[in-house]
Design a protein around this motif. Structure first.
Motif, PDB file in Angstrom:
ATOM      1  N   VAL A 129       3.657   4.999   2.483  1.00  0.00           N
ATOM      2  CA  VAL A 129       2.688   4.715   1.414  1.00  0.00           C
ATOM      3  C   VAL A 129       3.059   3.429   0.674  1.00  0.00           C
ATOM      4  CG1 VAL A 129       1.656   5.572  -0.729  1.00  0.00           C
ATOM      5  CG2 VAL A 129       2.089   7.150   1.153  1.00  0.00           C
ATOM      6  N   ALA A 148       0.445   2.794   4.731  1.00  0.00           N
ATOM      7  CA  ALA A 148      -0.607   3.683   4.202  1.00  0.00           C
ATOM      8  C   ALA A 148      -0.274   5.137   4.521  1.00  0.00           C
ATOM      9  CB  ALA A 148      -1.967   3.328   4.793  1.00  0.00           C
ATOM     10  N   VAL A 191      -6.501   8.095   0.712  1.00  0.00           N
ATOM     11  CA  VAL A 191      -5.784   7.135   1.553  1.00  0.00           C
ATOM     12  C   VAL A 191      -5.162   6.128   0.585  1.00  0.00           C
ATOM     13  CG1 VAL A 191      -7.932   5.848   2.027  1.00  0.00           C
ATOM     14  CG2 VAL A 191      -5.927   5.458   3.455  1.00  0.00           C
ATOM     15  N   GLN A 192      -3.839   6.036   0.618  1.00  0.00           N
ATOM     16  CA  GLN A 192      -3.096   5.261  -0.373  1.00  0.00           C
ATOM     17  C   GLN A 192      -2.113   4.310   0.319  1.00  0.00           C
ATOM     18  OE1 GLN A 192      -3.001   6.097  -4.212  1.00  0.00           O
ATOM     19  NE2 GLN A 192      -5.063   6.516  -3.451  1.00  0.00           N
ATOM     20  N   SER A 239      -4.474   0.437   2.874  1.00  0.00           N
ATOM     21  CA  SER A 239      -5.632   1.341   2.749  1.00  0.00           C
ATOM     22  C   SER A 239      -6.970   0.610   2.635  1.00  0.00           C
ATOM     23  CB  SER A 239      -5.432   2.336   1.603  1.00  0.00           C
ATOM     24  OG  SER A 239      -5.220   1.687   0.380  1.00  0.00           O
ATOM     25  N   ARG A 294     -11.730   4.393  -6.459  1.00  0.00           N
ATOM     26  CA  ARG A 294     -10.482   3.618  -6.376  1.00  0.00           C
ATOM     27  C   ARG A 294      -9.513   4.176  -7.424  1.00  0.00           C
ATOM     28  NH1 ARG A 294     -10.895  -2.320  -4.314  1.00  0.00           N
ATOM     29  NH2 ARG A 294      -8.914  -2.398  -3.205  1.00  0.00           N
ATOM     30  N   GLY A 335      -5.855   6.997  -7.742  1.00  0.00           N
ATOM     31  CA  GLY A 335      -4.734   7.539  -6.971  1.00  0.00           C
ATOM     32  C   GLY A 335      -3.558   7.864  -7.871  1.00  0.00           C
ATOM     33  N   GLU A 375       0.240   2.821  -5.831  1.00  0.00           N
ATOM     34  CA  GLU A 375      -0.274   1.837  -4.875  1.00  0.00           C
ATOM     35  C   GLU A 375      -1.787   1.719  -4.995  1.00  0.00           C
ATOM     36  OE1 GLU A 375       1.638  -0.085  -3.205  1.00  0.00           O
ATOM     37  OE2 GLU A 375       3.505   1.018  -3.527  1.00  0.00           O
ATOM     38  N   ASP A 376      -2.331   0.664  -4.400  1.00  0.00           N
ATOM     39  CA  ASP A 376      -3.777   0.582  -4.261  1.00  0.00           C
ATOM     40  C   ASP A 376      -4.204   1.709  -3.320  1.00  0.00           C
ATOM     41  OD1 ASP A 376      -6.383  -0.291  -4.422  1.00  0.00           O
ATOM     42  OD2 ASP A 376      -6.100  -2.053  -3.149  1.00  0.00           O
ATOM     43  N   GLY A 377      -5.398   2.203  -3.513  1.00  0.00           N
ATOM     44  CA  GLY A 377      -5.846   3.267  -2.628  1.00  0.00           C
ATOM     45  C   GLY A 377      -7.150   3.873  -3.092  1.00  0.00           C
TER      46      GLY A 377
END
Length: 373
Positions: A45, A49, A152-153, A157, A191, A193, A197-199
């Motif tokens: 992650v 991802a 999904v992170q 992602s 968007r 999580g 992280e972005d995800g």
């Protein structure tokens, strides 16, 4: 748990078992703890991802002409000020200011909101919202069985998801959501999580969950995507300094005690549940600072756990709320509430009492980890 005392299963249960997941009881749900190595899942992650089943979370839909007014009365945040397509982190408190749960509220339309509660508190939040809806022209609906939730992170992602949807992911801001299709499956794409992280979190119908999971798995093959369990979700959120209900948050704490007073919006119109108690808590916090949530990094190898005493000069100065080995830092870490006098990063002489031995720890500012934008 269901009324019969049996564990509830998500729509992805058989798939998790086919992947060899180690399952565990989490808030009455049978959930994947890990599929292989939790360290490998964590690192995936952070660097590539990970794919999570979060279908245990509690979705509650609030609709009607006075949906916003109800939520402004029931929650501490300014929900009426959230624009359609955006989301807000907030809390629901008791009349005495104690935190019942922390929530994300999505505004799906002009008069439609989705409140997402923690699995362990979903019924409590549902009951409180239903009770607080009296006198409002709004409906509170239990939609826990209407959704599966897949996250999904990780840095890869956006690319993985882009290959499966024509939704405008580039234009999708943090804490925003839009309806779209992913691999032909209708979903709310958010968007959001809990990993640092972005995800994305994808809300879809339970009957579409397996198809969506498999499509994401296939799309992520070249990007190093792996299935992830609750164990690495916990270490990821800990590194990111994100609170967990039952650890950093509880009914015995107000948002001001938890250092999250910013979520309480006194300036919004009308009364809200807990307003007076929270005003008093805010004033108390200014006069006499409560214990402060800090990060602790071990100098040794011993891992602190929730409930362990934080000590300095032979005195107990606080308590660990969450602790684990940090795969990213390579050392044990913890979050703890400590007396304000010992909360500054670098404060000397701070340790954790681990089974009678005072292990040295460095006080650091949270979060432990912040992704590079």
């Amino acid at each position: 748990m269901s009324s019969t005392g049996e564990l509830r299963h998500t729509a992805l249960d058989a798939l998790h078992r086919s992947l060899g997941a180690t399952m565990t009881d989490f808030a009455g749900w049978d959930m994947p703890l890990r599929y292989g190595s939790e360290r490998d899942e964590h690192n995936a992650v952070r660097t590539r991802a990970g794919l999570f089943d979060l279908s245990h979370m509690g979705e509650i839909t609030v609709t009607g002409p006075q949906a916003a007014a109800l939520l402004d009365h029931a929650l501490v945040g300014n929900i009426g000020g959230v624009k359609p397509g955006r989301a807000r982190y907030t809390m629901i408190c008791r009349a005495d200011g104690g935190i019942l749960d922390d929530l994300i509220v999505y505004r799906l339309g002009e008069t439609e909101y989705m409140v997402v509660a923690n699995a362990s508190n979903a019924q409590v939040v549902l009951d409180a919202l239903a009770e607080r809806s009296a006198g409002f022209d709004a409906e509170v609906r239990d939609d826990r069985d209407a959704y599966a939730l897949i996250a999904v992170q990780g840095p890869e992602s956006p690319g993985i998801l882009k290959s499966l949807t024509d939704a405008d992911l580039d234009g999708l801001k943090y804490y925003a959501g839009l309806p779209g299709t992913v691999a032909g499956v209708p979903a709310l794409i958010a968007r959001t999580g809990y990993t640092g992280e972005d995800g994305f979190e994808l809300f879809t119908k339970p009957e579409h969950a397996v198809e969506l999971w498999q499509a994401l798995t296939k799309a992520g093959e070249g990007a190093g995507l792996v299935p992830c369990g609750l164990s690495c979700r916990d270490t990821l959120r800990l590194e990111a300094g994100m609170p967990l209900y039952g650890h950093e948050l509880s009914t015995s704490l107000t948002p001001f005690d938890a250092g999250l007073g910013r979520v309480v919006k006194f300036e919004k119109e009308g009364d809200f549940v807990g307003r007076e108690a929270l005003r008093e808590a805010a004033a108390r916090a200014e006069q006499n600072p409560p214990r402060v949530l800090v990060g602790l990094v071990a100098e040794g190898r011993r891992v602190p756990r929730a409930g362990y005493a934080v000590v300095a000069g032979g005195e107990v100065i606080g308590e660990v709320t969450s602790g684990a080995p940090s795969p990213t830092l390579g050392k044990p870490i913890a979050m703890a509430y400590v007396d304000a006098a010992h909360a500054a990063p670098g404060t000397p002489g701070v340790g954790v009492d681990i089974r009678g031995s005072h292990e040295p720890y460095e006080v650091v500012a949270l979060p432990f980890y912040k992704r590079q934008k």
